[in-house]
Design an enzyme around this catalytic site. Structure first.
Site, PDB file in Angstrom:
ATOM      1  N   ASP A 137       0.677   6.300  -0.704  1.00 15.80           N
ATOM      2  CA  ASP A 137       0.206   6.331   0.412  1.00 15.80           C
ATOM      3  C   ASP A 137       1.800   5.959   1.528  1.00 15.80           C
ATOM      4  OD1 ASP A 137      -1.363   5.185   2.695  1.00 15.80           O
ATOM      5  OD2 ASP A 137      -0.625   2.827   2.353  1.00 15.80           O
TER       6      ASP A 137
ATOM      7  N   ASP B 116      -0.814   0.533  -0.764  1.00 15.22           N
ATOM      8  CA  ASP B 116      -0.752  -0.914  -0.673  1.00 15.22           C
ATOM      9  C   ASP B 116      -2.090  -1.316   0.364  1.00 15.22           C
ATOM     10  OD1 ASP B 116      -0.289   0.238   2.629  1.00 15.22           O
ATOM     11  OD2 ASP B 116      -0.103  -1.963   2.865  1.00 15.22           O
TER      12      ASP B 116
ATOM     13  N   ASP C 131      -6.415   1.968   0.579  1.00 11.90           N
ATOM     14  CA  ASP C 131      -6.120   2.731  -0.323  1.00 11.90           C
ATOM     15  C   ASP C 131      -7.379   2.353  -1.830  1.00 11.90           C
ATOM     16  OD1 ASP C 131      -4.017   4.580   1.175  1.00 11.90           O
ATOM     17  OD2 ASP C 131      -2.604   2.198   0.860  1.00 11.90           O
TER      18      ASP C 131
END
Length: 636
Positions: free
Chosen positions: A315, A514, A518
């Site tokens: 991410d 995080d 996600d």
């Protein structure tokens, strides 16, 4: 040697008692008077062996009743056959080797679990709550969200919270692996399980004890101690083939030579302790090693799966980047010093509490600049603020607020054009009416991102991908220095899941994220790693592995530890079984007696366990992460 995830204390004591009984019986037999005869010796050795035979038989029947079958049956067959063939000395030696191996396994497992147990042993139990001007000590479980707590010097923080005082020094070594205390400021997030390394401070609870970071760590530790890795389950299935194979070789040795003692020798050296011991000891050692590096793995299955990953997906926000407003660049006017204009900005912004102001102050402090208290500060919400710093009239904020309608000088225009169209915030600074600096704030790339990706590639990760919900310009700015193989911008949470599944179809995939958004992608990956230092509960729960520090470096360390651990487990199993197989052949041809075979097998056991314990050490170093590569050039 029966392998269990966690040996119960009474089982461990029973193993020790059986070992002492067998050793005592062996010595007693040898110490009998010379005229007592062979029969008396055999009786003593038989009596010392039978308790272990009976205990093992009950254990095997119990396991078989619940659907488990292990190769401990070979040890039972070998001891029983030795007694039936009047080889009582061989039987008691096998009993000693078997019981000794069990005790050795307990020792090895205890050493491997020491770091994990240390985490659970220091769980916070009490808290000091401030209510109505009074201080009361309460159980940590009674802390409610919003409670104001006092944490004294040297005490463990009972729950997650935020700092209410100006400063605090936090020792997070037991939780994150960071060796040096961290200096925290007003409003910073504090994690349960960390230690107050300085004077007392006040904090406000943001979670109850059961939902705080440390409680989550304890749950992960328990999972790590009880879960079985696929490799270990495979070893169990493979072990089922070993018993019939051993019986066939033993029968062939007996029929070929006409000597049943050869068959007994084959049974003695076939006890597959390498298969039983190597995998669990190595994997729990690897999980323990990872915990010391600030990486919590939810069982050895996560560790083994991580060792086989070939693709990593990151991410962007909060993972490859810091996830907040950071100073990306300073452009000082010709003849002006960059540190001095940053000092002026940081000094003035001390009077404001917005995100950019905090980032400016943090940037100035990170440059070790001495900030001065501003005077006569006036703030215009959404535009900027002005005040006096060391006798200088300073104005900071938007272009219109600082420069009005005046055209920008050429040096300033170049900076503005360089970031045109990108999601950044530009702060202008004037001193005594002159534009002296331009500051660009945005979500900066982590300093260790490039080094982490390079280390992952050295550890067998061949493909690196970045996912982000931001636009292509923001994605390109972050991806440019990282050498990624694929960049996808504008991804929704469901879109991230689709990409993860697509990549997973080609190779085992590791997803690092995080945020709460996600969590679905982390769950869809072969292995999900959550950056849990900021308390992203949903992503941490969905992930297989949680990084407890606000850094990417442990991701590379975790992969290095996982690969090394799996290699050690395979090495121990293959080497141990190969040596046992060679010993079986020698025994079948009459070159190894039952007593010698028992001693030889114990030597193999010791070697296998010592080798498996190597997973407690190493796995992290310059070979996996180059500290020099981690120092990326920062424009500021």
């Amino acid at each position: 040697m029966r392998s269990s995830a966690v040996a119960a204390p009474n089982e461990s004591l029973l193993r020790r008692a059986l070992l002492l009984l067998a050793v005592g019986g062996l010595l007693a037999g040898f110490l009998l008077p010379a005229d007592s005869g062979r029969l008396s010796q055999d009786l003593v050795w038989t009596a010392a062996t039978l308790p272990l035979v009976l205990t093992l038989a009950v254990s095997i029947v119990r396991d078989f009743w619940i659907g488990r079958f292990g190769v401990d049956a070979i040890a039972l067959v070998s001891m029983s056959a030795a007694l039936l063939l009047d080889q009582a000395l061989a039987a008691v030696v096998v009993a000693i080797m078997y019981a000794g191996g069990s005790v050795l396994e307990d020792f090895a497992r205890g050493r491997a679990e020491r770091n994990l147990k240390a985490l659970t042993d220091r769980s916070p139990r009490f808290a000091r709550r401030l209510a109505g001007g009074k201080l009361e000590e309460i159980p940590a479980d009674e802390v409610a969200v919003g409670d104001e707590l006092l944490v004294r010097a040297g005490e463990v923080l009972p729950v997650d919270g935020v700092l209410l005082d100006e400063h605090a020094s936090i020792d997070a070594a037991a939780v994150t692996g960071e060796p040096l205390p961290e200096r925290c400021r007003l409003g910073d997030v504090l994690l349960s399980g960390t230690v107050n390394a300085a004077e007392s401070f006040r904090m406000r609870a943001t979670a109850i004890a059961g939902e705080s970071t440390y409680a989550g760590i304890v749950r992960m530790v328990q999972a790590a101690q009880t879960a079985k890795a696929p490799f270990m389950r495979m070893a169990d299935r493979f072990a089922l083939l070993l018993l019939p194979a051993t019986l066939i070789i033993a029968a062939a040795a007996w029929l070929g030579s006409g000597d049943p003692i050869r068959a007994l020798a084959v049974l003695v050296v076939a006890t597959p302790c390498p298969l039983i011991l190597a995998a669990p000891v190595a994997f729990i050692s690897g999980v323990s090693r990872a915990a010391r590096a600030g990486v919590l793995m939810k069982g050895s299955a996560a560790l083994e799966a991580l060792a086989q990953t070939k693709t990593v997906i990151f991410d962007k926000t909060g993972t490859l980047t810091h996830g907040g407003a950071g100073l990306l660049e300073i452009e000082a006017a010709p003849g002006r010093d960059g540190d001095e204009v940053l000092r002026l900005l940081g000094s003035l912004e001390q009077a404001s509490g917005n995100v950019v102001a905090l980032a400016a102050v943090e940037a100035a402090r990170s440059h070790a600049l001495a900030l001065s208290p501003p005077r006569e500060v006036k703030e215009s919400r959404g535009s900027g603020l002005q005040g006096i710093v060391d006798g200088v009239r300073v104005i900071a904020g938007s272009r219109a607020f600082v420069c009005g309608t005046e055209p920008l000088p050429l040096w300033a225009e170049k900076t503005i054009k360089r970031y045109e169209g990108q999601p950044v915030l530009t702060v202008y600074l004037s001193a005594n009416g002159m534009l002296v600096g331009i500051f660009v704030f945005g979500d900066g790339v982590r300093a260790d991102a490039h080094a982490t990706i390079a280390a992952l590639r050295r550890n067998g990760i061949g493909r690196a991908v970045m996912l982000t919900g931001d636009d292509e310009a923001a994605a390109a700015r972050v991806a440019a220095p990282l050498g990624l193989d694929r960049v996808l911008a504008g991804a929704t949470p469901s879109g991230k899941v689709d990409v993860v599944r697509e990549e997973r179809a080609s190779a085992p995939t590791l997803m690092v994220g995080d945020g709460i958004n996600d969590a679905p992608a982390l769950a869809a990956a072969t292995v999900g790693i959550a950056m849990g230092a900021r308390g992203a509960t949903a992503s941490s729960q969905a992930a297989d592995i949680v990084i407890l520090t606000d850094s990417l470096k442990p991701v590379a360390e975790a992969v290095a530890i996982a690969r090394r651990t799996r290699a050690i487990a395979y090495q121990s199993v293959v080497t141990g079984l190969a040596l046992s197989g060679i010993a079986m052949l020698f025994a079948a041809f009459g070159y190894v007696t039952p007593v010698a075979g028992a001693l030889l097998q114990e030597g193999i056991d010791v070697a296998v366990i010592v080798n498996a314990l190597r997973a407690l050490r190493g796995g992290v170093g310059q070979s996996s992460f180059d500290a020099n590569q981690g120092r990326m050039r920062q424009p500021a």
